[in-house]
Motif scaffolding. Sequence first.
Motif, mmCIF file in Angstrom:
data_model
loop_
_atom_site.group_PDB
_atom_site.id
_atom_site.type_symbol
_atom_site.label_atom_id
_atom_site.label_comp_id
_atom_site.label_asym_id
_atom_site.label_seq_id
_atom_site.Cartn_x
_atom_site.Cartn_y
_atom_site.Cartn_z
ATOM 1 N N ASP A 61 -4.557 9.640 -7.736
ATOM 2 C CA ASP A 61 -3.442 10.450 -8.237
ATOM 3 C C ASP A 61 -2.354 9.581 -8.872
ATOM 4 N N TYR B 194 -6.728 8.750 1.442
ATOM 5 C CA TYR B 194 -6.153 7.505 0.949
ATOM 6 C C TYR B 194 -6.604 7.241 -0.492
ATOM 7 N N GLN C 191 4.114 -9.101 -5.186
ATOM 8 C CA GLN C 191 3.564 -7.792 -5.541
ATOM 9 C C GLN C 191 3.403 -7.671 -7.060
ATOM 10 N N ALA D 219 -1.013 -2.367 -2.140
ATOM 11 C CA ALA D 219 -0.229 -3.415 -1.465
ATOM 12 C C ALA D 219 0.186 -2.990 -0.063
ATOM 13 N N VAL D 220 0.265 -1.684 0.160
ATOM 14 C CA VAL D 220 0.682 -1.158 1.460
ATOM 15 C C VAL D 220 -0.508 -0.959 2.398
ATOM 16 N N MET D 221 -1.637 -0.531 1.856
ATOM 17 C CA MET D 221 -2.800 -0.239 2.705
ATOM 18 C C MET D 221 -3.828 -1.371 2.717
ATOM 19 N N LEU E 166 -3.034 -4.597 2.436
ATOM 20 C CA LEU E 166 -2.400 -5.740 3.106
ATOM 21 C C LEU E 166 -1.583 -5.210 4.281
ATOM 22 N N THR E 167 -1.500 -5.995 5.333
ATOM 23 C CA THR E 167 -0.935 -5.492 6.585
ATOM 24 C C THR E 167 0.564 -5.779 6.723
ATOM 25 N N ASP F 132 0.561 -0.609 -6.222
ATOM 26 C CA ASP F 132 1.593 -0.653 -5.172
ATOM 27 C C ASP F 132 1.124 0.041 -3.900
ATOM 28 N N ILE F 133 0.308 1.065 -4.044
ATOM 29 C CA ILE F 133 -0.244 1.709 -2.844
ATOM 30 C C ILE F 133 -1.254 0.773 -2.185
ATOM 31 N N THR G 73 -4.841 9.259 -3.046
ATOM 32 C CA THR G 73 -3.496 8.818 -3.458
ATOM 33 C C THR G 73 -3.597 7.734 -4.530
ATOM 34 N N MET H 2 -6.730 -1.378 7.733
ATOM 35 C CA MET H 2 -5.986 -0.138 7.948
ATOM 36 C C MET H 2 -6.738 1.126 7.524
ATOM 37 N N PHE H 3 -7.769 0.995 6.702
ATOM 38 C CA PHE H 3 -8.482 2.223 6.312
ATOM 39 C C PHE H 3 -9.971 2.200 6.606
ATOM 40 N N ARG I 26 1.578 1.925 -10.042
ATOM 41 C CA ARG I 26 1.722 2.710 -8.802
ATOM 42 C C ARG I 26 0.453 2.599 -7.948
#
Lengths: 359, 359
Positions: A185, A179, A249, A216-218, A220-221, A213-214, A182, A305-306, A210
């Motif tokens: 990267d 994670y 976002q 925002a996905v991991m 936050l649920t 934005d990643i 990403t 989530m992680f 970017r």
Amino acid sequence: MPLQNDFYTPEGQGAYELISIGRFELEEGGVIEDLRLAVATYGTLNEDKSNAICIPTWFSGTHATWEQVYIGSGRALDPDKYFIAVINQIGNGLSTSPHNTEDPSIAMSKFPHVRIGDDVRAQEQLLREHFGIERLALVVGGSMGAQQTYEWAVRFPDKVLRAAPIAGTAQNLPHDFLYTQTLMDAITSDPAWNGGEYAANTDVAAGLRRHADIWAVMGLTTDFWKTEFWRDIPPLVEGLGWETFEEFQQNFTALIFGMMDPNALLSMGWKWQRGDVARNTNGDLAAALGSITAKTFVMPIEQDMFFPPRDCIPEQEMIPGAELRMLHSIAGHFGLFGFEPSYTAEVDAALSDLLAIEV
Amino acid sequence: MPLQNDFYTPEGQGAYELISIGRFELEEGGVIEDLRLAVATYGTLNEDKSNAICIPTWFSGTHATWEQVYIGSGRALDPDKYFIAVINQIGNGLSTSPHNTEDPSIAMSKFPHVRIGDDVRAQEQLLREHFGIERLALVVGGSMGAQQTYEWAVRFPDKVLRAAPIAGTAQNLPHDFLYTQTLMDAITSDPAWNGGEYAANTDVAAGLRRHADIWAVMGLTTDFWKTEFWRDIPPLVEGLGWETFEEFQQNFTALIFGMMDPNALLSMGWKWQRGDVARNTNGDLAAALGSITAKTFVMPIEQDMFFPPRDCIPEQEMIPGAELRMLHSIAGHFGLFGFEPSYTAEVDAALSDLLAIEV
């Protein structure tokens, strides 16, 4: 010459002091000739120096969130009772970091790899040499701050009376490594990052976006987004609010990560990926955690989530006498930002209980 | 001129037939003058055409996984009993797609936006005109295939007797939208993508790699990685195995996604983000799902990180008579690949039960 970045100033983050601990040799072999740690303190150290609390910071974080969300009169982290030192981690943009160092031999792309163990050794040295602190009533930290909290408890068992790792693990796991990769990267793939040699953090805006934005996905649920919980969050910048999730976002996660320094994020990311207390015990995690003498409350966030509870609980079970205090936030890992009074109440209750335990 | 990509050939995916349904007008306003759908069929259509099953495909997927994992004699999807048509979705690299069309007006960057509703209308037309099928004993699909399954049930209630959406939702949710965006941005941020005008998919290797790496974090769970479940997965390419999790990432997720076409993934990603049966009912999800007459088993995977049960169950509750059949895979969403006999047994049991219900 250091890069200017107003995000990391006292105006941006609240007051802090830069304290040098001199030449510092890093575990990976690098050297920082003049390591300066950005320290924010709250309250007064008592005469026998028994009321000190150390708070290490998380990835991309500073002392600011601790000051705004966790520390206060009448709270568990009460500056009327305790001397609370929030120590910004090496490379976080406030303490010595790629963009702010005046030493060209470690500036920008030349910044050496830093380990969680380096941070904890530096914090111990600073507290001892600068404040004369030999024992800590509590070490508490979230996420990468939890990594440092575990490291403190394993490395300095005689100095840590109580430990409260929140939303983090003692040994980083493969999923978390991938994670974090990403996130890194997303930045390094931006041609403007230029191997770490950019002229301003804003040059790397696309990569930082970017990266955000990643998060925002991991961070936050699914439920956070589905319930539009963001409607209850006040704007970071007055007048820059949100009516849609895309605007949230844009004006929350992308806005705040976009202010940060790419190399600082990468330095912390590399460190995060490799957090592992078992480095102190030849890879034996049970031995490392079994050696902890601090009274420990392991405090995962249920929706994380992680750093999910299922990764935190097995570690808790290896620590003698450790207790599990589950936290809850619809935001998941970003619950750390204290969006919900119910979350901060849970943290306060747990830390109050922990601090009340005689050790 | 179409780009050559061996991944999408019958040699790469198993036999399929390209069936043209002629000029096809898309919901977003574009037109495909000669829409060809790649169809793989299993079994024989009976005389009264009552034994047909339609399977739409998922993001990046083809009929191959259905053939290898889900369809077989003695299984629920039994070609000895049923006529099973797996229809590759528009833009998936096999059916008419940006890289394989011979029509320069829609090639590569000019490929028009396609909706889930377009796929379902095209599939209905193909089954009716080419096979004379007016009713389906079952529509079953996973992920984006679940989106299409729901769309089938809402749009053609008289034609769908049973529906089994696996690991997907009827209405896409914001978190999922943002997640898909990170996948797409990983590709479009590669300068070699060049606005969709590349000479070979391998030019975009860096972007495809980042895309795959994000999948490795969201498609597979913390437990999958922690337990090293990957040790039990056979290599995709003989001799190209893995001893570490980094090697698995390299030789499994990165290898397979690296073979795909960037524009195909982007076409599907855009479609995935906007899947929503409520488009048929002026935005009223309850009305759309309430109109379903198919006997429906909603089948989330418990560990799924982006189509979690908590997003699927509220939809199930809006469908008259729908039942929840929870699936389990340590792989999370990628459990769809059928890594575990226990998972395929759960799917078979549910689909057998569903097919046994008289409707």
